[in-house]
Each structure stands twice: as C-alpha cells, then as structure tokens.
Design an enzyme around this catalytic site. Structure first.
Site, PDB file in Angstrom:
ATOM      1  N   LYS A 100      35.640  34.108  -5.049  1.00  0.00           N
ATOM      2  CA  LYS A 100      36.668  34.255  -5.624  1.00  0.00           C
ATOM      3  C   LYS A 100      36.680  36.346  -5.034  1.00  0.00           C
ATOM      4  CE  LYS A 100      38.026  31.760  -9.658  1.00  0.00           C
ATOM      5  NZ  LYS A 100      37.847  32.074 -11.352  1.00  0.00           N
TER       6      LYS A 100
ATOM      7  N   LYS B  90      45.993  25.790  -8.529  1.00  0.00           N
ATOM      8  CA  LYS B  90      47.587  26.645  -8.629  1.00  0.00           C
ATOM      9  C   LYS B  90      47.680  27.877  -8.107  1.00  0.00           C
ATOM     10  CE  LYS B  90      48.584  30.295 -12.166  1.00  0.00           C
ATOM     11  NZ  LYS B  90      49.522  31.554 -12.665  1.00  0.00           N
TER      12      LYS B  90
ATOM     13  N   LYS C  97      41.123  21.775  -3.186  1.00  0.00           N
ATOM     14  CA  LYS C  97      41.326  21.297  -4.750  1.00  0.00           C
ATOM     15  C   LYS C  97      42.775  21.432  -5.005  1.00  0.00           C
ATOM     16  CE  LYS C  97      39.451  22.550  -8.405  1.00  0.00           C
ATOM     17  NZ  LYS C  97      38.939  23.003  -9.553  1.00  0.00           N
TER      18      LYS C  97
END
Ligand code: TRP
Length: 334
Positions: free
Chosen positions: A114, A201, A198
């Site tokens: 991240k 969003k 994966k």
C-alpha cells in the site's frame, strides 16, 4: 465452538462493495451469525490511514452498514457499529503500539504494497494499521476472526501482540489468541480482467469487478466481457488451474450455485465459455441484484441507518469499557 467464543470482523468503508467482499466476507458473516455471538465493525479509523474526503467517508460508512443489512446481517443478533464511535479502539491501539515491535511491523507485506515505492510519504497510521486491527479484536477478547487470506499475516501479528501482552503483564490467558476463519473455497475472488489479481475497488476498469449495486444489464455486460480462454472448458481441475481467469469464473459459479467444481467440470467440459457465462450471469443477477436494490433502498433512509449504528455503538461501548477497565489495571494506568 464453545459458548465463550466471540466473532469479530471489520470492513473498511470504501463504498461500492463488490462480489469479492460479498463472497469472501459478508456471506460468511451472515452464516456465522446463526450460531455465534458476532461483532461486525465498520473500520473508519482504518480508512483514514489514507486520506478520505470527509463527506465521502460519512456516506461510505452508511453504505457499508446498508450493505451489511442488505446481505442479511441482523442488528438484533449481531452488534453492528462503527469503530470511531467507541474510543476504546484508539486507546487500546496506543497501548498495543507500546507492546508491538517495529521489527514485526516491518514484515507486514500489506504495508509494503500500500505504501508503494515512496514509503517515507506514507502516513504513520498506515504503518501501525495492524496494531489498530489487533486492538479491534482484543478489545472484545474475540476468539474467531473471519477474514480473507490477505489478512492472515495481520491476524498472526494480533496473536503475537496478545501473547506478548499476556506475558509482559503476567496474565497468562488474559487475551485469547484469536483464530482466523478463512473461507475454504473462495478466499479470493479475482479480477475479471486479470485472474492473477484480486478483485478490487481500486482497479481502474469497472469491468474488472461486479459491484453489489450493479444492474442486471451491467452484470450481463461485465460477465460477457470477462476474460476467459479461447480453448473450450477443460475436463480436469489440473488443466483449469493453469488458466486463472477461467478458474475464477468457474469458482464464482461453484460458490454461488453450491455445486462443487469437479461436478461442474463434468457437466461443462468441452463447451464454450459462453455457455458458462450465460448461466453465471443469470445466477449473479438472482443473487446480487436484490442485494443491490436493498442497499439503494436503505441508503434512502439514513435516519434508519444511523439508528442501527447508535444501537450497535452502545452495545459495543459497554463491552469495550468493561474490558478496558481490566486492561488499564493490568498495565498500571490509574
Ligand atoms: N484490515 C482488514 C481489511 O482490510 C479490516 C479490519 C480492520 C479487520 N480491523 C479488523 C478485519 C479486525 C478483522 C478484524 O480487510
């Protein structure tokens, strides 16, 4: 599972939950609620580890609650609340920041992903995010934590923190060591455009995912366009496993139809993917479209959603305060 067991899980209020959240988490939450005491938390404090526009965050918290209710979570059975309304999460997180080790956090792969290439610019909150997650769980002395496979490492850290706290403060079984409950068949729903990633969003193309609020037409379009394979459907799992996009579509089909993959391959091998896609789109429309409609309906009555939260917040706060009293005492805080 014994009566003393307690389920806790958290969902980030990202808005726009998708099929991956639904199959990987929400459906599992609903089935656990049947036999166990469960606490489901909208983790708004985790969300702000990366900047959120305040009005968007507010709306996303409510939409996450709406998604919980629309998939069948019952506020009379489970505690449904938002993290920031129970200040004990932040308080315990601080105490656990002092128990957790820098070396442990440095191993967290999600932070590395991240934070990206420029770690110096990531928020401190993002770095200590896993300590807050441990606080969420330990604040209620939860024993079981339904999460996706990507959260396994964070849960192991929670166990390490619990162990160290118990040992540092000489209270052997004070915090139970929380166990992950990772869905067996479908711990990951993958992107419809790239079967190695994966469903998320944050992927740019909306064609990569089925959103819970997608209309029937959108579902049909997305499944039609989903990447599959030019060869027909294979006859063995081993062959299928070499083709991640095809495997993903069949796994989703299997999960929703409740028919196991071997049986589906028996029926479908040799056929074109269009055969699977037609059936899959029908199934998804039957399962997802009603959930999406319910979310939209619930979002039309925010007063009701706030009431649900208020009730959950009170219940959570009572449990948290009781445990915190003991925690403060163990640590020596007056
Ligand atoms: N980190 C989790 C995720 O991104 C969300 C989360 C926060 C959580 N606190 C938790 C999950 C406690 C389980 C238990 O999915």
């Amino acid at each position: 599972m014994s009566k003393k067991s307690l389920v806790f899980s958290g969902v980030q209020p990202t808005g726009n939950l998708h099929l991956g959240n639904y199959l990987g988490a929400l459906k599992n939450f609903v089935s656990l609620q049947k036999d166990m005491n469960c606490i489901y938390c909208v983790v708004d404090l985790h969300a702000i580890t990366v900047f959120q526009k305040p009005n968007v965050l507010r709306d996303n918290v409510l939409e996450t609650v709406a998604s919980f209710l629309a998939t069948g979570l019952d506020p009379n059975k489970s505690i449904i609340f938002n993290q920031s309304s129970v200040s004990g999460h932040a308080e315990l997180a601080w105490i656990l920041n002092c128990v957790s080790r820098i070396g442990w956090l440095n191993r967290m792969t999600q932070f590395k992903d991240k934070a990206g290439s420029d770690k110096e610019k990531a928020s401190v909150g993002l770095y200590i995010y896993p300590n807050l997650m441990a606080a969420d769980i330990l604040l209620y002395k939860a024993t079981h934590v339904p999460v996706g496979a990507d959260q396994k490492q964070h849960l192991e850290l929670s166990r390490d923190i619990a162990l160290k706290f118990n040992s540092d403060f000489g209270c052997k079984d004070f915090f139970p060591l929380p166990e992950p409950l990772i869905p067996k068949n479908i711990s990951r729903v993958m992107s419809l455009r790239d079967g190695t990633k994966k469903m998320s969003k944050s992927e740019e193309s909306d064609y990569s995912r089925i959103n819970l609020k997608d209309s029937a037409d959108e579902i049909i379009k997305k499944i039609k366009k989903a990447k599959s394979d030019s060869a027909p459907i294979p006859n063995s799992l081993k062959e299928l496993e070499k083709k991640p996009e095809a495997l993903n579509l069949l796994t989703i089909y299997s999960e929703i139809s409740k028919i196991n993959l071997d049986k589906i391959l028996d029926e479908m091998s040799g056929k074109d993917y269009s055969f699977l896609k037609n059936k899959l789109a029908d199934l998804l429309i039957g399962e997802i479209a009603p959930v999406g409609n319910e979310i939209k309906k619930l979002m039309g009555d925010k007063t009701h959603l706030l009431k649900v939260l208020k009730k959950g917040n009170e219940k959570a706060r009572n449990l948290a305060e009781e445990n915190l009293k003991n925690i403060r005492e163990k640590v020596g805080l007056i």
